[in-house]
Design a protein around this motif. Sequence first.
Motif, PDB file in Angstrom:
ATOM      1  N   ILE A  75       0.879  -1.161   0.000  1.00  0.00           N
ATOM      2  CA  ILE A  75       0.000   0.000   0.000  1.00  0.00           C
ATOM      3  C   ILE A  75       0.916   1.209   0.000  1.00  0.00           C
ATOM      4  O   ILE A  75       1.556   1.522   1.008  1.00  0.00           O
ATOM      5  N   LEU A  76       1.005   1.869  -1.131  1.00  0.00           N
ATOM      6  CA  LEU A  76       2.097   2.809  -1.401  1.00  0.00           C
ATOM      7  C   LEU A  76       1.625   4.237  -1.608  1.00  0.00           C
ATOM      8  O   LEU A  76       0.846   4.522  -2.524  1.00  0.00           O
ATOM      9  N   ASP A  77       2.093   5.138  -0.752  1.00  0.00           N
ATOM     10  CA  ASP A  77       1.864   6.565  -0.956  1.00  0.00           C
ATOM     11  C   ASP A  77       2.805   7.040  -2.067  1.00  0.00           C
ATOM     12  O   ASP A  77       3.993   6.718  -2.073  1.00  0.00           O
ATOM     13  N   ILE A  78       2.273   7.769  -3.022  1.00  0.00           N
ATOM     14  CA  ILE A  78       3.094   8.196  -4.164  1.00  0.00           C
ATOM     15  C   ILE A  78       4.126   9.240  -3.774  1.00  0.00           C
ATOM     16  O   ILE A  78       5.293   9.166  -4.175  1.00  0.00           O
ATOM     17  N   TYR A 105      -6.265   2.401  -6.907  1.00  0.00           N
ATOM     18  CA  TYR A 105      -5.682   3.740  -6.777  1.00  0.00           C
ATOM     19  C   TYR A 105      -6.614   4.540  -5.886  1.00  0.00           C
ATOM     20  O   TYR A 105      -7.758   4.808  -6.257  1.00  0.00           O
ATOM     21  N   LEU A 106      -6.166   4.904  -4.699  1.00  0.00           N
ATOM     22  CA  LEU A 106      -6.988   5.620  -3.733  1.00  0.00           C
ATOM     23  C   LEU A 106      -6.515   7.067  -3.601  1.00  0.00           C
ATOM     24  O   LEU A 106      -5.321   7.319  -3.459  1.00  0.00           O
ATOM     25  N   VAL A 107      -7.459   7.983  -3.637  1.00  0.00           N
ATOM     26  CA  VAL A 107      -7.140   9.405  -3.528  1.00  0.00           C
ATOM     27  C   VAL A 107      -7.479   9.887  -2.122  1.00  0.00           C
ATOM     28  O   VAL A 107      -8.590   9.696  -1.635  1.00  0.00           O
ATOM     29  N   PRO A 146      -8.419  12.544   0.804  1.00  0.00           N
ATOM     30  CA  PRO A 146      -8.684  11.638   1.922  1.00  0.00           C
ATOM     31  C   PRO A 146      -9.722  10.599   1.510  1.00  0.00           C
ATOM     32  O   PRO A 146     -10.702  10.934   0.852  1.00  0.00           O
ATOM     33  N   PHE A 147      -9.482   9.348   1.848  1.00  0.00           N
ATOM     34  CA  PHE A 147     -10.435   8.296   1.519  1.00  0.00           C
ATOM     35  C   PHE A 147     -10.988   7.700   2.812  1.00  0.00           C
ATOM     36  O   PHE A 147     -10.359   7.772   3.865  1.00  0.00           O
ATOM     37  N   GLU A 148     -12.188   7.135   2.718  1.00  0.00           N
ATOM     38  CA  GLU A 148     -12.786   6.483   3.871  1.00  0.00           C
ATOM     39  C   GLU A 148     -12.221   5.082   3.993  1.00  0.00           C
ATOM     40  O   GLU A 148     -11.892   4.433   2.995  1.00  0.00           O
ATOM     41  N   PHE A 149     -12.137   4.586   5.221  1.00  0.00           N
ATOM     42  CA  PHE A 149     -11.535   3.270   5.423  1.00  0.00           C
ATOM     43  C   PHE A 149     -12.366   2.152   4.803  1.00  0.00           C
ATOM     44  O   PHE A 149     -11.820   1.108   4.445  1.00  0.00           O
ATOM     45  N   ASP A 150     -13.677   2.358   4.650  1.00  0.00           N
ATOM     46  CA  ASP A 150     -14.464   1.306   4.016  1.00  0.00           C
ATOM     47  C   ASP A 150     -14.094   1.164   2.541  1.00  0.00           C
ATOM     48  O   ASP A 150     -14.210   0.083   1.960  1.00  0.00           O
ATOM     49  N   ARG A 151     -13.586   2.253   1.929  1.00  0.00           N
ATOM     50  CA  ARG A 151     -13.116   2.167   0.539  1.00  0.00           C
ATOM     51  C   ARG A 151     -11.842   1.330   0.466  1.00  0.00           C
ATOM     52  O   ARG A 151     -11.674   0.513  -0.449  1.00  0.00           O
ATOM     53  N   LEU A 152     -10.949   1.501   1.439  1.00  0.00           N
ATOM     54  CA  LEU A 152      -9.745   0.668   1.494  1.00  0.00           C
ATOM     55  C   LEU A 152     -10.122  -0.779   1.761  1.00  0.00           C
ATOM     56  O   LEU A 152      -9.552  -1.703   1.171  1.00  0.00           O
ATOM     57  N   GLU A 153     -11.093  -0.978   2.634  1.00  0.00           N
ATOM     58  CA  GLU A 153     -11.533  -2.348   2.940  1.00  0.00           C
ATOM     59  C   GLU A 153     -12.061  -3.047   1.688  1.00  0.00           C
ATOM     60  O   GLU A 153     -11.730  -4.203   1.419  1.00  0.00           O
ATOM     61  N   ILE A 205      -1.307  -1.221  -4.282  1.00  0.00           N
ATOM     62  CA  ILE A 205      -2.426  -0.288  -4.188  1.00  0.00           C
ATOM     63  C   ILE A 205      -1.800   1.081  -3.945  1.00  0.00           C
ATOM     64  O   ILE A 205      -1.091   1.266  -2.952  1.00  0.00           O
ATOM     65  N   LEU A 206      -2.024   2.019  -4.847  1.00  0.00           N
ATOM     66  CA  LEU A 206      -1.398   3.335  -4.732  1.00  0.00           C
ATOM     67  C   LEU A 206      -2.309   4.309  -3.997  1.00  0.00           C
ATOM     68  O   LEU A 206      -3.523   4.299  -4.185  1.00  0.00           O
TER      69      LEU A 206
END
Length: 229
Positions: free
Chosen positions: A52-55, A101-103, A105-112, A79-80
């Motif tokens: 899980i990588l911050d760009i 690819y997550l932008v 601020p994202f909600e944790f349910d989106r990461l889940e 997962i970027l």
Amino acid sequence: MINVLIVEDDPMLAELNKRFVNKIDGFKVECVANNGEDAIKKIDDSKIDLVILDIYMPKIDGMELFRMVRSQNKMIDFILVTAANDTEKINEALKLGAVDYLVKPFEFDRLEKSLLNYKDRKNLLVKKPFVEQKEIDKLFMKSYKQEKEKDLKKGLHKFTLNRIMKFLKENKDELLSSEVISENMGMSKVTIRRYLDYLDEIGSVEKKIEYGSRGRPSYLYKYKNSSTR
């Protein structure tokens, strides 16, 4: 168990992500890196399945790290995560094979959702030597369905949608008419039908036609088990 490396230069956010990922069944955070150089060392020294990588990272930025790992043909997925949503970076990430690819601020349910979708894909490809088209479609169309679920049609409300889904799930072994659902939930048939049409559109219910004695068709609905995690 899926071993995860979290690469995040904000220590507080890295710890939050670590705690969250460890709560999801089937995932374990093997290590955390606070910069690109440290991440490269941990990838070389540890068994990592998913990063899980911050760009935007110090020393070596995330995209450069991603390119380096890809050039080495390592069997690691990414997962970027980034505060930038520019199409150029998204396009490059997809071409390099990012699974999501997550932008911020994202909600944790989106990461889940992202992690669970990844686990489903990995389990399918590991456990079965051959897969059918419908199994592939289930994986690749899931993210599309999730995006449709986020953007409700005008006039629909998430609270009401969740109530109807809860009722359908509690009666998942039955085919139910809009009339039966309306009576049990104390809502108008017109309202129920609007939500059922939407759930049918996003693939969360099964819809079957039943013909009455006069040949007039009616529709029956059933909670679709394949839509659950």
